[in-house]
Design a protein around this motif. Structure first.
Motif, PDB file in Angstrom:
ATOM      1  N   ILE A 193       0.854  -1.187   0.000  1.00 29.01           N
ATOM      2  CA  ILE A 193       0.000   0.000   0.000  1.00 29.01           C
ATOM      3  C   ILE A 193       0.890   1.237   0.000  1.00 29.01           C
ATOM      4  CG2 ILE A 193      -1.792   1.269   1.269  1.00 29.01           C
ATOM      5  CD1 ILE A 193      -2.323  -1.449   2.757  1.00 29.01           C
ATOM      6  N   LEU A 194       0.514   2.232  -0.794  1.00 30.63           N
ATOM      7  CA  LEU A 194       1.203   3.521  -0.790  1.00 30.63           C
ATOM      8  C   LEU A 194       0.143   4.611  -0.747  1.00 30.63           C
ATOM      9  CD1 LEU A 194       3.800   5.237  -1.030  1.00 30.63           C
ATOM     10  CD2 LEU A 194       3.465   5.191  -3.513  1.00 30.63           C
ATOM     11  N   ILE A 195       0.155   5.408   0.328  1.00 28.86           N
ATOM     12  CA  ILE A 195      -0.817   6.494   0.476  1.00 28.86           C
ATOM     13  C   ILE A 195      -0.105   7.826   0.288  1.00 28.86           C
ATOM     14  CG2 ILE A 195      -2.436   7.623   2.050  1.00 28.86           C
ATOM     15  CD1 ILE A 195      -2.977   4.921   3.304  1.00 28.86           C
ATOM     16  N   GLU A 196      -0.634   8.625  -0.641  1.00 27.50           N
ATOM     17  CA  GLU A 196      -0.039   9.914  -0.962  1.00 27.50           C
ATOM     18  C   GLU A 196      -1.106  11.005  -0.934  1.00 27.50           C
ATOM     19  OE1 GLU A 196       3.570   9.258  -3.910  1.00 27.50           O
ATOM     20  OE2 GLU A 196       1.737   8.420  -4.771  1.00 27.50           O
ATOM     21  N   ARG A 197      -0.659  12.250  -0.753  1.00 24.23           N
ATOM     22  CA  ARG A 197      -1.554  13.402  -0.760  1.00 24.23           C
ATOM     23  C   ARG A 197      -0.934  14.525  -1.577  1.00 24.23           C
ATOM     24  NH1 ARG A 197      -5.403  13.227   3.828  1.00 24.23           N
ATOM     25  NH2 ARG A 197      -4.912  11.401   5.099  1.00 24.23           N
ATOM     26  N   SER A 198      -1.780  15.434  -2.011  1.00 21.82           N
ATOM     27  CA  SER A 198      -1.328  16.605  -2.760  1.00 21.82           C
ATOM     28  C   SER A 198      -1.585  17.850  -1.924  1.00 21.82           C
ATOM     29  CB  SER A 198      -2.083  16.701  -4.088  1.00 21.82           C
ATOM     30  OG  SER A 198      -1.904  17.977  -4.672  1.00 21.82           O
ATOM     31  N   SER A 199      -0.641  18.797  -1.980  1.00 20.62           N
ATOM     32  CA  SER A 199      -0.822  20.058  -1.247  1.00 20.62           C
ATOM     33  C   SER A 199      -1.986  20.865  -1.812  1.00 20.62           C
ATOM     34  CB  SER A 199       0.465  20.891  -1.308  1.00 20.62           C
ATOM     35  OG  SER A 199       0.819  21.165  -2.656  1.00 20.62           O
ATOM     36  N   VAL A 200      -2.376  20.562  -3.054  1.00 13.53           N
ATOM     37  CA  VAL A 200      -3.497  21.264  -3.681  1.00 13.53           C
ATOM     38  C   VAL A 200      -4.811  20.945  -2.966  1.00 13.53           C
ATOM     39  CG1 VAL A 200      -4.853  21.494  -5.809  1.00 13.53           C
ATOM     40  CG2 VAL A 200      -2.355  21.362  -5.922  1.00 13.53           C
ATOM     41  N   ALA A 201      -4.974  19.680  -2.569  1.00 15.24           N
ATOM     42  CA  ALA A 201      -6.190  19.244  -1.870  1.00 15.24           C
ATOM     43  C   ALA A 201      -5.789  18.212  -0.825  1.00 15.24           C
ATOM     44  CB  ALA A 201      -7.197  18.673  -2.858  1.00 15.24           C
ATOM     45  N   PRO A 202      -5.203  18.653   0.294  1.00 14.30           N
ATOM     46  CA  PRO A 202      -4.673  17.706   1.288  1.00 14.30           C
ATOM     47  C   PRO A 202      -5.719  16.819   1.923  1.00 14.30           C
ATOM     48  CG  PRO A 202      -4.657  19.959   2.132  1.00 14.30           C
ATOM     49  CD  PRO A 202      -4.999  20.047   0.687  1.00 14.30           C
ATOM     50  N   GLU A 203      -7.008  17.185   1.780  1.00 15.88           N
ATOM     51  CA  GLU A 203      -8.055  16.340   2.352  1.00 15.88           C
ATOM     52  C   GLU A 203      -8.277  15.063   1.548  1.00 15.88           C
ATOM     53  OE1 GLU A 203     -10.264  19.044  -0.557  1.00 15.88           O
ATOM     54  OE2 GLU A 203      -8.477  19.090   0.725  1.00 15.88           O
ATOM     55  N   LEU A 204      -7.744  15.044   0.307  1.00 21.69           N
ATOM     56  CA  LEU A 204      -7.892  13.862  -0.544  1.00 21.69           C
ATOM     57  C   LEU A 204      -6.696  12.934  -0.363  1.00 21.69           C
ATOM     58  CD1 LEU A 204      -9.266  15.410  -3.880  1.00 21.69           C
ATOM     59  CD2 LEU A 204     -10.538  14.446  -1.939  1.00 21.69           C
ATOM     60  N   ALA A 205      -6.957  11.698  -0.004  1.00 21.98           N
ATOM     61  CA  ALA A 205      -5.896  10.697   0.158  1.00 21.98           C
ATOM     62  C   ALA A 205      -5.933   9.741  -1.026  1.00 21.98           C
ATOM     63  CB  ALA A 205      -6.092   9.925   1.461  1.00 21.98           C
ATOM     64  N   VAL A 206      -4.776   9.589  -1.682  1.00 20.54           N
ATOM     65  CA  VAL A 206      -4.651   8.661  -2.805  1.00 20.54           C
ATOM     66  C   VAL A 206      -4.093   7.351  -2.258  1.00 20.54           C
ATOM     67  CG1 VAL A 206      -3.629   8.242  -5.071  1.00 20.54           C
ATOM     68  CG2 VAL A 206      -4.225  10.584  -4.380  1.00 20.54           C
ATOM     69  N   VAL A 207      -4.928   6.338  -2.252  1.00 19.17           N
ATOM     70  CA  VAL A 207      -4.568   5.040  -1.676  1.00 19.17           C
ATOM     71  C   VAL A 207      -4.190   4.094  -2.817  1.00 19.17           C
ATOM     72  CG1 VAL A 207      -5.324   3.116  -0.241  1.00 19.17           C
ATOM     73  CG2 VAL A 207      -6.193   5.439   0.209  1.00 19.17           C
ATOM     74  N   GLY A 208      -2.899   3.871  -3.008  1.00 21.07           N
ATOM     75  CA  GLY A 208      -2.415   2.970  -4.045  1.00 21.07           C
ATOM     76  C   GLY A 208      -2.258   1.560  -3.506  1.00 21.07           C
ATOM     77  N   MET A 209      -2.734   0.574  -4.282  1.00 20.99           N
ATOM     78  CA  MET A 209      -2.680  -0.826  -3.848  1.00 20.99           C
ATOM     79  C   MET A 209      -2.153  -1.692  -4.986  1.00 20.99           C
ATOM     80  SD  MET A 209      -6.454  -0.806  -2.032  1.00 20.99           S
ATOM     81  CE  MET A 209      -7.118   0.377  -3.239  1.00 20.99           C
ATOM     82  N   GLY A 210      -1.141  -2.496  -4.699  1.00 17.53           N
ATOM     83  CA  GLY A 210      -0.602  -3.431  -5.682  1.00 17.53           C
ATOM     84  C   GLY A 210      -0.670  -4.844  -5.134  1.00 17.53           C
ATOM     85  N   ILE A 211      -1.311  -5.743  -5.863  1.00 19.92           N
ATOM     86  CA  ILE A 211      -1.499  -7.124  -5.392  1.00 19.92           C
ATOM     87  C   ILE A 211      -0.959  -8.103  -6.424  1.00 19.92           C
ATOM     88  CG2 ILE A 211      -3.183  -8.878  -4.694  1.00 19.92           C
ATOM     89  CD1 ILE A 211      -4.164  -5.250  -4.458  1.00 19.92           C
ATOM     90  N   ASN A 212      -0.108  -9.018  -5.976  1.00 18.19           N
ATOM     91  CA  ASN A 212       0.406 -10.077  -6.847  1.00 18.19           C
ATOM     92  C   ASN A 212      -0.664 -11.162  -6.970  1.00 18.19           C
ATOM     93  OD1 ASN A 212       2.954  -8.765  -6.932  1.00 18.19           O
ATOM     94  ND2 ASN A 212       3.588  -9.819  -5.062  1.00 18.19           N
ATOM     95  N   VAL A 213      -1.380 -11.163  -8.056  1.00 16.93           N
ATOM     96  CA  VAL A 213      -2.462 -12.135  -8.237  1.00 16.93           C
ATOM     97  C   VAL A 213      -1.961 -13.369  -8.984  1.00 16.93           C
ATOM     98  CG1 VAL A 213      -4.773 -12.548  -9.158  1.00 16.93           C
ATOM     99  CG2 VAL A 213      -4.187 -10.294  -8.229  1.00 16.93           C
ATOM    100  N   GLY A 214      -1.426 -13.159 -10.209  1.00 16.68           N
ATOM    101  CA  GLY A 214      -1.019 -14.291 -11.025  1.00 16.68           C
ATOM    102  C   GLY A 214       0.473 -14.564 -11.049  1.00 16.68           C
ATOM    103  N   SER A 215       1.284 -13.577 -10.670  1.00 16.03           N
ATOM    104  CA  SER A 215       2.736 -13.754 -10.662  1.00 16.03           C
ATOM    105  C   SER A 215       3.328 -12.830  -9.609  1.00 16.03           C
ATOM    106  CB  SER A 215       3.328 -13.428 -12.041  1.00 16.03           C
ATOM    107  OG  SER A 215       3.060 -12.078 -12.400  1.00 16.03           O
ATOM    108  N   ALA A 216       4.610 -13.065  -9.296  1.00 17.48           N
ATOM    109  CA  ALA A 216       5.261 -12.271  -8.252  1.00 17.48           C
ATOM    110  C   ALA A 216       6.747 -12.183  -8.517  1.00 17.48           C
ATOM    111  CB  ALA A 216       5.013 -12.892  -6.881  1.00 17.48           C
TER     112      ALA A 216
END
Length: 263
Positions: A143-166
């Motif tokens: 998981i990687l959570i990032e925010r922008s100074s333009v709209a700090p109330e918005l949280a961008v929640v990035g998710m990467g899942i190894n489903v078929g390969s790793a």
């Protein structure tokens, strides 16, 4: 207000249908889907910077069939091929009364664990503080959570899942279960669970994390005020911070990199 569903390139029709259904069901308000992207988090942040993504559009899901330059924590690269899942979800953290903002990484980890366990029951997923998902003693997702100074109330929640390969030293759902797993079923389950956990009480999130904590009662190494330290992990407190018993006493870690000591 942006379009409810934006499709770019030759995006997988099945994925677009899943996103459309999530919007219709009220799980998310809008979505963006592309056949290829450098990073779903970067795309989301770009839209925020340009004023194209507003709180009224959230939760907004960003899905790329192939991610070529995804980012993990500390600038690590996360590349996702067609058999794996690269998705970001932008949430208006200002609207989320519980769990609190500081518990967001832990909350998302619990939600992903619950979604994956639904797919692979009776197998159990473990959570490595602060934001990794493990299965069979190897990393399955991040998981990687990032925010922008333009709209700090918005949280961008990035998710990467190894489903078929790793990658090497990691694990995929297929290698762990010995059977094919539909990544779009995983996607749908994760988005629903993340949306649901935003309505949960803090104590529920903490207890769910504690029941899956990989590091509790294990010896770990970590950095504290720029110094390398080690000790026994005592688990997380009610604020989602990690407590570690060191030779100098108990240390509480709010963020950072923690490694399991292997003997």
């Amino acid at each position: 207000m942006t379009d409810l569903l934006t499709i770019q390139g030759q995006a997988d029709v099945r994925g677009s249908r899943v996103l459309s259904q999530l919007i219709s069901d009220g799980v998310c308000r809008s979505a963006w889907h592309a056949d290829r992207a450098l990073s779903t988090n970067t795309t989301a942040l770009d839209q925020i910077h340009k004023g194209e993504l507003l709180p009224t559009d959230c939760p907004r899901v960003f899905l790329a069939d192939i991610q070529t330059a995804g980012r993990g924590r500390h600038g690590r690269q996360w590349i996702s091929e067609t058999d794996n899942l690269a998705v970001s979800m932008v949430v208006d953290a200002g609207e989320v009364a519980s769990p609190s903002a500081k518990l967001l990484p832990i909350s998302v980890g619990v939600a992903i664990a619950q979604a994956i366990e639904h797919q692979i029951a009776p197998m159990r997923v473990q959570l490595k503080w602060p934001n990794d998902i493990w299965l069979n003693n190897s990393k399955l997702a991040g998981i990687l959570i990032e925010r922008s100074s333009v709209a700090p109330e918005l949280a961008v929640v990035g998710m990467g899942i190894n489903v078929g390969s790793a990658p090497e030293q990691a694990v995929s759902l297929m290698s762990a279960t010995g059977r094919p797993i539909d990544k779009l079923e995983v996607l749908e389950s994760i988005i629903i669970q993340v949306s649901d956990i935003m309505k949960s009480h803090d104590d529920h999130v903490i207890n769910e994390f504690r029941s899956r904590c990989l590091l509790t009662r294990k010896r770990i190494t970590f950095q504290y005020h720029g110094m390398d330290r080690s000790g026994e992990c005592l688990g997380i407190d009610e604020h989602g911070r990690m407590n570690v018993q060191t030779e100098d006493g108990m240390t509480t870690i709010e963020s950072g990199e923690v490694s399991l000591v292997r003997f």
